[in-house]
Each structure stands twice: as C-alpha cells, then as structure tokens.
Design a protein around this motif. Sequence first.
Motif, mmCIF file in Angstrom:
data_model
loop_
_atom_site.group_PDB
_atom_site.id
_atom_site.type_symbol
_atom_site.label_atom_id
_atom_site.label_comp_id
_atom_site.label_asym_id
_atom_site.label_seq_id
_atom_site.Cartn_x
_atom_site.Cartn_y
_atom_site.Cartn_z
ATOM 1 N N ARG A 14 0.840 -1.146 -0.010
ATOM 2 C CA ARG A 14 0.002 -0.197 -0.095
ATOM 3 C C ARG A 14 0.959 1.293 -0.048
ATOM 4 O O ARG A 14 0.647 2.214 -0.705
ATOM 5 C CB ARG A 14 -0.965 -0.197 1.275
ATOM 6 C CG ARG A 14 -1.764 1.264 1.218
ATOM 7 C CD ARG A 14 -2.831 1.202 2.368
ATOM 8 N NE ARG A 14 -3.697 -0.081 2.408
ATOM 9 C CZ ARG A 14 -3.462 -1.016 3.376
ATOM 10 N NH1 ARG A 14 -2.876 -0.830 4.507
ATOM 11 N NH2 ARG A 14 -4.201 -2.160 3.455
ATOM 12 N N GLU A 15 2.041 1.148 0.901
ATOM 13 C CA GLU A 15 2.907 2.417 0.903
ATOM 14 C C GLU A 15 3.610 2.736 -0.326
ATOM 15 O O GLU A 15 3.581 3.709 -0.963
ATOM 16 C CB GLU A 15 3.905 2.140 1.968
ATOM 17 C CG GLU A 15 3.422 2.490 3.299
ATOM 18 C CD GLU A 15 4.417 1.891 4.258
ATOM 19 O OE1 GLU A 15 5.580 1.820 4.100
ATOM 20 O OE2 GLU A 15 4.171 2.017 5.591
ATOM 21 N N GLU A 16 3.963 1.452 -1.168
ATOM 22 C CA GLU A 16 4.480 1.603 -2.417
ATOM 23 C C GLU A 16 3.664 2.162 -3.509
ATOM 24 O O GLU A 16 3.860 2.937 -4.293
ATOM 25 C CB GLU A 16 5.067 0.328 -2.897
ATOM 26 C CG GLU A 16 5.785 0.169 -4.281
ATOM 27 C CD GLU A 16 7.162 1.141 -4.105
ATOM 28 O OE1 GLU A 16 7.824 1.472 -5.075
ATOM 29 O OE2 GLU A 16 7.744 1.529 -3.199
ATOM 30 N N MET A 17 2.194 1.660 -3.721
ATOM 31 C CA MET A 17 1.192 2.183 -4.473
ATOM 32 C C MET A 17 1.106 3.489 -4.224
ATOM 33 O O MET A 17 1.006 4.478 -5.203
ATOM 34 C CB MET A 17 -0.025 1.295 -4.140
ATOM 35 C CG MET A 17 0.096 -0.121 -4.755
ATOM 36 S SD MET A 17 0.835 -0.243 -6.390
ATOM 37 C CE MET A 17 -0.844 0.438 -7.196
ATOM 38 N N ASP A 18 0.930 4.214 -3.034
ATOM 39 C CA ASP A 18 0.756 5.496 -2.707
ATOM 40 C C ASP A 18 2.052 6.492 -3.220
ATOM 41 O O ASP A 18 1.794 7.430 -3.683
ATOM 42 C CB ASP A 18 0.801 5.817 -0.920
ATOM 43 C CG ASP A 18 -0.664 5.305 -0.630
ATOM 44 O OD1 ASP A 18 -1.657 5.205 -1.371
ATOM 45 O OD2 ASP A 18 -0.965 5.287 0.470
ATOM 46 N N ARG A 19 3.005 5.680 -2.914
ATOM 47 C CA ARG A 19 4.382 6.620 -3.319
ATOM 48 C C ARG A 19 4.377 6.724 -4.856
ATOM 49 O O ARG A 19 4.557 7.806 -5.318
ATOM 50 C CB ARG A 19 5.672 5.819 -2.818
ATOM 51 C CG ARG A 19 7.011 6.783 -3.212
ATOM 52 C CD ARG A 19 8.219 5.668 -2.868
ATOM 53 N NE ARG A 19 8.319 4.681 -3.915
ATOM 54 C CZ ARG A 19 8.788 4.635 -5.199
ATOM 55 N NH1 ARG A 19 9.048 5.940 -5.392
ATOM 56 N NH2 ARG A 19 8.748 3.588 -5.631
ATOM 57 N N PHE A 21 1.777 6.604 -6.776
ATOM 58 C CA PHE A 21 0.591 7.540 -7.220
ATOM 59 C C PHE A 21 0.981 8.853 -7.204
ATOM 60 O O PHE A 21 0.878 9.792 -7.956
ATOM 61 C CB PHE A 21 -0.714 6.895 -6.508
ATOM 62 C CG PHE A 21 -1.830 7.914 -7.049
ATOM 63 C CD1 PHE A 21 -2.486 7.673 -8.270
ATOM 64 C CD2 PHE A 21 -2.415 8.742 -6.114
ATOM 65 C CE1 PHE A 21 -3.724 8.662 -8.617
ATOM 66 C CE2 PHE A 21 -3.372 9.564 -6.488
ATOM 67 C CZ PHE A 21 -4.162 9.232 -7.645
ATOM 68 N N ASN A 22 1.718 9.286 -5.967
ATOM 69 C CA ASN A 22 2.077 10.847 -5.569
ATOM 70 C C ASN A 22 2.942 11.151 -6.588
ATOM 71 O O ASN A 22 3.011 12.322 -6.785
ATOM 72 C CB ASN A 22 2.428 10.662 -4.164
ATOM 73 C CG ASN A 22 1.224 10.629 -3.164
ATOM 74 O OD1 ASN A 22 0.064 10.747 -3.645
ATOM 75 N ND2 ASN A 22 1.212 10.053 -1.992
ATOM 76 N N PRO A 32 -1.802 15.548 -4.527
ATOM 77 C CA PRO A 32 -2.826 14.724 -4.134
ATOM 78 C C PRO A 32 -3.921 15.372 -3.507
ATOM 79 O O PRO A 32 -5.168 15.271 -3.649
ATOM 80 C CB PRO A 32 -2.157 13.480 -3.375
ATOM 81 C CG PRO A 32 -0.744 13.567 -3.577
ATOM 82 C CD PRO A 32 -0.358 15.067 -4.205
ATOM 83 N N ARG A 45 -5.624 14.227 5.465
ATOM 84 C CA ARG A 45 -4.541 12.859 5.826
ATOM 85 C C ARG A 45 -5.008 12.380 7.118
ATOM 86 O O ARG A 45 -4.910 12.934 7.997
ATOM 87 C CB ARG A 45 -3.193 12.946 5.625
ATOM 88 C CG ARG A 45 -2.801 13.799 4.273
ATOM 89 C CD ARG A 45 -1.485 13.935 4.192
ATOM 90 N NE ARG A 45 -0.974 14.555 2.689
ATOM 91 C CZ ARG A 45 -0.016 14.185 2.247
ATOM 92 N NH1 ARG A 45 0.734 13.683 2.549
ATOM 93 N NH2 ARG A 45 0.071 15.036 1.071
ATOM 94 N N ASP A 47 -3.794 8.904 9.778
ATOM 95 C CA ASP A 47 -2.923 7.964 10.465
ATOM 96 C C ASP A 47 -3.830 7.440 11.566
ATOM 97 O O ASP A 47 -4.333 7.898 12.289
ATOM 98 C CB ASP A 47 -1.721 8.396 10.924
ATOM 99 C CG ASP A 47 -0.563 9.078 9.762
ATOM 100 O OD1 ASP A 47 -0.849 8.563 8.937
ATOM 101 O OD2 ASP A 47 0.020 9.704 10.401
#
Length: 152
Positions: A14-19, A21-22, A32, A45, A47
């Motif tokens: 998920r972190e890699e996909m967010d990175r 995409f951003n 974003p 945002r 957490d």
Amino acid sequence: DAVERGTLTEERLREEMDRLFNNWLAAADLEPLHLLEGSDSFLPRIDASEKAKALEVTVELPGVAQAGLEVERTKTALILRGQKKVEMEEKAEGYLRKERRFGTFYREVPLPWEVDVAKTTPDATFTNGVLKVKVPKPADAMPATRKVAIHG
C-alpha cells in the motif's frame, strides 16, 4: 521476515502504491490533496494505529477551526466531518493577491473491534490543526494474559 525475502507485506505494498501514485501526480504538476481545490470538498490525511489499549487516529486539518469540526462514533466506526476556511493574502510591489478556499470533508475510520457506544468514551484533542482521537479497546478485545508459574 517476508519483507527481507523480497516479498511485500500488505502495508508495504500500500505504501509503495501511494508513493508511485503521488510521484505520478507530482510529475503531472498535481498535488494529491489539491485535486479538489476550488471545489467544495477536501480529503484530510489520516493515520490510524492500533495500540495495546486503544485505536489512535491522527488527522491533519489545516484551516479547520475546532468549531467547524465534528467527531462521532458508531459501534463499528469513527466518523469525522468538518469544514475549513482558508484565506490568504499576498502583498508585493505593484500587486495584491487574495485567495479563499472553503471546503467540507467526511471520513469514516473503521474500528478493528465493535464498541458499546453508551459505555465507550473516546478522548479527542485538537491542537495546531491536528486532531487526535483515542478510542479505548473494549475489555473483550484485549489480549488475556496471566503469569504462569515456572516449577523447577
């Protein structure tokens, strides 16, 4: 460890996909959180982390006044909604620029356990545009531990 062996955990994926995409949005000169600027909504945002005795939720809310903020809980979720109003003024030699942004938001954070709404009182603080909410874990969701005597 699965991550050390080269496989990604769900969180790392998920972190890699967010990175990615951003990075794509940044390359297109888009941010974003600014995709909805000029509209009447925005996406703050969040957490959320499960601790030993509570779920801790931190929300970045720049431009939101405490009076424009509402936090509710259901037996399965924490509901956050509010409104922001940001006004900017820039003065320089020969020009004046003013910008106003207004927007509303609605976020629902699922709880990892079911709570008795009448018996559960979350703790919420709002300081410098950051909302922190702690939802206590119900006793039946706590791990049961007991010391075991060791005989020799």
